[in-house]
Motif scaffolding. Sequence first.
Motif, PDB file in Angstrom:
ATOM      1  N   HIS A  74       0.813  -1.221   0.000  1.00  0.00           N
ATOM      2  CA  HIS A  74       0.000   0.000   0.000  1.00  0.00           C
ATOM      3  C   HIS A  74       0.846   1.270   0.000  1.00  0.00           C
ATOM      4  CE1 HIS A  74      -3.813  -2.162   0.692  1.00  0.00           C
ATOM      5  NE2 HIS A  74      -3.039  -3.009   1.349  1.00  0.00           N
ATOM      6  N   GLY A  75       2.131   1.123  -0.357  1.00  0.00           N
ATOM      7  CA  GLY A  75       3.061   2.253  -0.289  1.00  0.00           C
ATOM      8  C   GLY A  75       2.549   3.512  -0.980  1.00  0.00           C
ATOM      9  N   ALA A  76       2.043   3.364  -2.194  1.00  0.00           N
ATOM     10  CA  ALA A  76       1.621   4.534  -2.975  1.00  0.00           C
ATOM     11  C   ALA A  76       0.448   5.238  -2.302  1.00  0.00           C
ATOM     12  CB  ALA A  76       1.245   4.100  -4.391  1.00  0.00           C
ATOM     13  N   GLU A  77      -0.508   4.444  -1.821  1.00  0.00           N
ATOM     14  CA  GLU A  77      -1.697   5.005  -1.169  1.00  0.00           C
ATOM     15  C   GLU A  77      -1.320   5.678   0.157  1.00  0.00           C
ATOM     16  OE1 GLU A  77      -6.194   3.299  -0.653  1.00  0.00           O
ATOM     17  OE2 GLU A  77      -4.573   1.871  -0.967  1.00  0.00           O
ATOM     18  N   LEU A  78      -0.398   5.034   0.879  1.00  0.00           N
ATOM     19  CA  LEU A  78       0.043   5.594   2.163  1.00  0.00           C
ATOM     20  C   LEU A  78       0.766   6.926   1.944  1.00  0.00           C
ATOM     21  CD1 LEU A  78       1.349   2.356   3.939  1.00  0.00           C
ATOM     22  CD2 LEU A  78      -0.586   3.755   4.662  1.00  0.00           C
ATOM     23  N   LYS A  79       1.500   7.002   0.857  1.00  0.00           N
ATOM     24  CA  LYS A  79       2.244   8.226   0.549  1.00  0.00           C
ATOM     25  C   LYS A  79       1.284   9.403   0.354  1.00  0.00           C
ATOM     26  CE  LYS A  79       6.374   9.382  -1.959  1.00  0.00           C
ATOM     27  NZ  LYS A  79       7.304   8.986  -2.983  1.00  0.00           N
ATOM     28  N   SER A 115      11.477   3.875   0.469  1.00  0.00           N
ATOM     29  CA  SER A 115      10.209   3.938  -0.274  1.00  0.00           C
ATOM     30  C   SER A 115       9.754   5.391  -0.459  1.00  0.00           C
ATOM     31  CB  SER A 115       9.133   3.154   0.477  1.00  0.00           C
ATOM     32  OG  SER A 115       8.975   3.716   1.765  1.00  0.00           O
ATOM     33  N   GLY A 116      10.492   6.331   0.122  1.00  0.00           N
ATOM     34  CA  GLY A 116      10.127   7.740  -0.024  1.00  0.00           C
ATOM     35  C   GLY A 116       8.945   8.142   0.846  1.00  0.00           C
ATOM     36  N   LEU A 117       8.544   7.238   1.753  1.00  0.00           N
ATOM     37  CA  LEU A 117       7.393   7.506   2.621  1.00  0.00           C
ATOM     38  C   LEU A 117       7.841   8.297   3.852  1.00  0.00           C
ATOM     39  CD1 LEU A 117       4.392   6.651   2.667  1.00  0.00           C
ATOM     40  CD2 LEU A 117       5.072   4.629   3.957  1.00  0.00           C
ATOM     41  N   LYS A 118       7.145   9.404   4.123  1.00  0.00           N
ATOM     42  CA  LYS A 118       7.506  10.229   5.281  1.00  0.00           C
ATOM     43  C   LYS A 118       6.265  10.491   6.146  1.00  0.00           C
ATOM     44  CE  LYS A 118      11.507  12.813   3.526  1.00  0.00           C
ATOM     45  NZ  LYS A 118      12.374  11.676   3.752  1.00  0.00           N
ATOM     46  N   PRO A 119       5.994   9.618   7.105  1.00  0.00           N
ATOM     47  CA  PRO A 119       4.816   9.822   7.960  1.00  0.00           C
ATOM     48  C   PRO A 119       4.947  11.127   8.750  1.00  0.00           C
ATOM     49  CG  PRO A 119       5.774   7.641   8.300  1.00  0.00           C
ATOM     50  CD  PRO A 119       6.746   8.416   7.490  1.00  0.00           C
ATOM     51  N   ALA A 120       3.814  11.766   9.023  1.00  0.00           N
ATOM     52  CA  ALA A 120       3.823  13.035   9.754  1.00  0.00           C
ATOM     53  C   ALA A 120       4.315  12.840  11.186  1.00  0.00           C
ATOM     54  CB  ALA A 120       2.416  13.619   9.755  1.00  0.00           C
ATOM     55  N   LEU A 121       4.057  11.656  11.708  1.00  0.00           N
ATOM     56  CA  LEU A 121       4.389  11.396  13.110  1.00  0.00           C
ATOM     57  C   LEU A 121       5.094  10.046  13.232  1.00  0.00           C
ATOM     58  CD1 LEU A 121       3.655  12.939  15.711  1.00  0.00           C
ATOM     59  CD2 LEU A 121       1.606  11.525  15.883  1.00  0.00           C
ATOM     60  N   ILE A 122       6.279  10.042  13.852  1.00  0.00           N
ATOM     61  CA  ILE A 122       6.961   8.757  14.072  1.00  0.00           C
ATOM     62  C   ILE A 122       7.480   8.702  15.511  1.00  0.00           C
ATOM     63  CG2 ILE A 122       7.646   8.152  11.695  1.00  0.00           C
ATOM     64  CD1 ILE A 122      10.275   9.466  12.061  1.00  0.00           C
ATOM     65  N   ASP A 123       7.518   7.493  16.067  1.00  0.00           N
ATOM     66  CA  ASP A 123       8.061   7.360  17.415  1.00  0.00           C
ATOM     67  C   ASP A 123       8.511   5.913  17.665  1.00  0.00           C
ATOM     68  OD1 ASP A 123       8.861   8.290  19.881  1.00  0.00           O
ATOM     69  OD2 ASP A 123       6.911   9.136  20.412  1.00  0.00           O
ATOM     70  N   ALA A 124       9.376   5.758  18.646  1.00  0.00           N
ATOM     71  CA  ALA A 124       9.816   4.418  19.059  1.00  0.00           C
ATOM     72  C   ALA A 124       9.518   4.274  20.544  1.00  0.00           C
ATOM     73  CB  ALA A 124      11.308   4.253  18.799  1.00  0.00           C
ATOM     74  N   PHE A 125       8.774   3.246  20.890  1.00  0.00           N
ATOM     75  CA  PHE A 125       8.405   2.988  22.279  1.00  0.00           C
ATOM     76  C   PHE A 125       9.174   1.776  22.803  1.00  0.00           C
ATOM     77  CE2 PHE A 125       4.340   4.602  20.283  1.00  0.00           C
ATOM     78  CZ  PHE A 125       4.474   5.892  20.788  1.00  0.00           C
ATOM     79  N   GLY A 126       9.476   1.815  24.099  1.00  0.00           N
ATOM     80  CA  GLY A 126      10.140   0.679  24.722  1.00  0.00           C
ATOM     81  C   GLY A 126       9.258  -0.563  24.644  1.00  0.00           C
ATOM     82  N   GLY A 127       9.840  -1.717  24.883  1.00  0.00           N
ATOM     83  CA  GLY A 127       9.098  -2.968  24.724  1.00  0.00           C
ATOM     84  C   GLY A 127       8.916  -3.716  26.030  1.00  0.00           C
ATOM     85  N   VAL A 128       8.599  -4.977  25.883  1.00  0.00           N
ATOM     86  CA  VAL A 128       8.354  -5.845  27.047  1.00  0.00           C
ATOM     87  C   VAL A 128       9.243  -7.081  26.925  1.00  0.00           C
ATOM     88  CG1 VAL A 128       6.618  -7.222  28.260  1.00  0.00           C
ATOM     89  CG2 VAL A 128       5.944  -5.083  27.147  1.00  0.00           C
ATOM     90  N   TYR A 129       9.861  -7.455  28.022  1.00  0.00           N
ATOM     91  CA  TYR A 129      10.543  -8.753  28.084  1.00  0.00           C
ATOM     92  C   TYR A 129       9.749  -9.597  29.061  1.00  0.00           C
ATOM     93  CZ  TYR A 129      14.548  -6.360  25.960  1.00  0.00           C
ATOM     94  OH  TYR A 129      15.356  -5.641  25.122  1.00  0.00           O
ATOM     95  N   ASP A 130       8.936 -10.489  28.524  1.00  0.00           N
ATOM     96  CA  ASP A 130       8.083 -11.315  29.383  1.00  0.00           C
ATOM     97  C   ASP A 130       8.725 -12.697  29.526  1.00  0.00           C
ATOM     98  OD1 ASP A 130       6.168 -12.669  30.725  1.00  0.00           O
ATOM     99  OD2 ASP A 130       4.560 -12.382  29.261  1.00  0.00           O
ATOM    100  N   LEU A 131       9.326 -12.926  30.669  1.00  0.00           N
ATOM    101  CA  LEU A 131      10.006 -14.204  30.905  1.00  0.00           C
ATOM    102  C   LEU A 131       9.172 -15.108  31.821  1.00  0.00           C
ATOM    103  CD1 LEU A 131      13.557 -12.645  31.443  1.00  0.00           C
ATOM    104  CD2 LEU A 131      12.636 -13.612  29.343  1.00  0.00           C
ATOM    105  N   SER A 132       7.880 -14.740  31.985  1.00  0.00           N
ATOM    106  CA  SER A 132       6.998 -15.503  32.874  1.00  0.00           C
ATOM    107  C   SER A 132       6.475 -16.767  32.183  1.00  0.00           C
ATOM    108  CB  SER A 132       5.794 -14.634  33.268  1.00  0.00           C
ATOM    109  OG  SER A 132       4.938 -14.488  32.159  1.00  0.00           O
ATOM    110  N   ASP A 133       5.745 -17.564  32.927  1.00  0.00           N
ATOM    111  CA  ASP A 133       5.183 -18.810  32.395  1.00  0.00           C
ATOM    112  C   ASP A 133       4.153 -18.574  31.302  1.00  0.00           C
ATOM    113  OD1 ASP A 133       6.667 -20.263  34.042  1.00  0.00           O
ATOM    114  OD2 ASP A 133       5.096 -20.677  35.534  1.00  0.00           O
ATOM    115  N   THR A 134       3.469 -17.434  31.398  1.00  0.00           N
ATOM    116  CA  THR A 134       2.399 -17.162  30.432  1.00  0.00           C
ATOM    117  C   THR A 134       2.905 -16.402  29.208  1.00  0.00           C
ATOM    118  OG1 THR A 134       1.875 -15.166  31.681  1.00  0.00           O
ATOM    119  CG2 THR A 134       0.549 -17.124  32.168  1.00  0.00           C
TER     120      THR A 134
END
Length: 185
Positions: A74-79, A115-134
């Motif tokens: 969907h690159g073209a449409e997203l652009k 791809s030449g795509l430049k979103p108006a808003l970008i960010d990187a969020f921290g993640g989760v390390y789930d080492l539990s049984d579930t």
Amino acid sequence: MILYGTRFGATQGIAQEIQKGIQENGIETEIYDLKEHPSKNLPSSLKGHDGIIIGTGIKMSFWTKSVKKYVKKHGAELKQKQDKLGFFVCCGMANKKEEIGPAIEKYIATRLDKSGLKPALIDAFGGVYDLSDTSLMSGMNKKIISGILKDEEGWENVENKTYDFRDWDQIRNFTQKFVSLIKNS
Ligand SMILES: Cc1cc2nc3c(=O)[nH]c(=O)nc-3n(C[C@H](O)[C@H](O)[C@H](O)COP(=O)(O)O)c2cc1C
């Protein structure tokens, strides 16, 4: 419309929080896990949407396959919609505040540049390390992550614990900026 790809669930939690924040502003949202919704089941056109947010988890530096595929297709449409497009990653690199900028550069900017795509808003969020049984992580992945936490961070007794580095204020801030983008259209 919010589209996301997740392997262990962390990005899903972020996408749902963003949806909640947008809806609190009186804006209707649709949310899709791209792995569960192959493109034939998604709205065929982005035209009916005032804004789009795409989010992906990162593993071994890679986006999820489903997000990669969607952006390629969907690159073209997203652009055409990029002034109303938000893009985020959820990754271990962004667990450290000082690494958020480099993570945006590494996992979003340089990849989308191609791809030449430049979103108006970008960010990187921290993640989760789930080492539990579930945890949704395989035993092998748990081993890799606990090894990293022990060797690189010097942490002890990490087994069976869950470490959640998602910064909900940062996520809500991103959401508010996105709402402003939509409302000012
Ligand atoms: C096997 C494995 C590899 C990972 N590789 C990376 C990586 O290359 N870069 C990074 O910043 N984070 C990495 N992470 C951390 C994930 O991005 C983090 O756990 C995130 O919460 C995953 O999001 P998800 O649950 O939505 O897939 C890795 C995690 C695992 C389990």
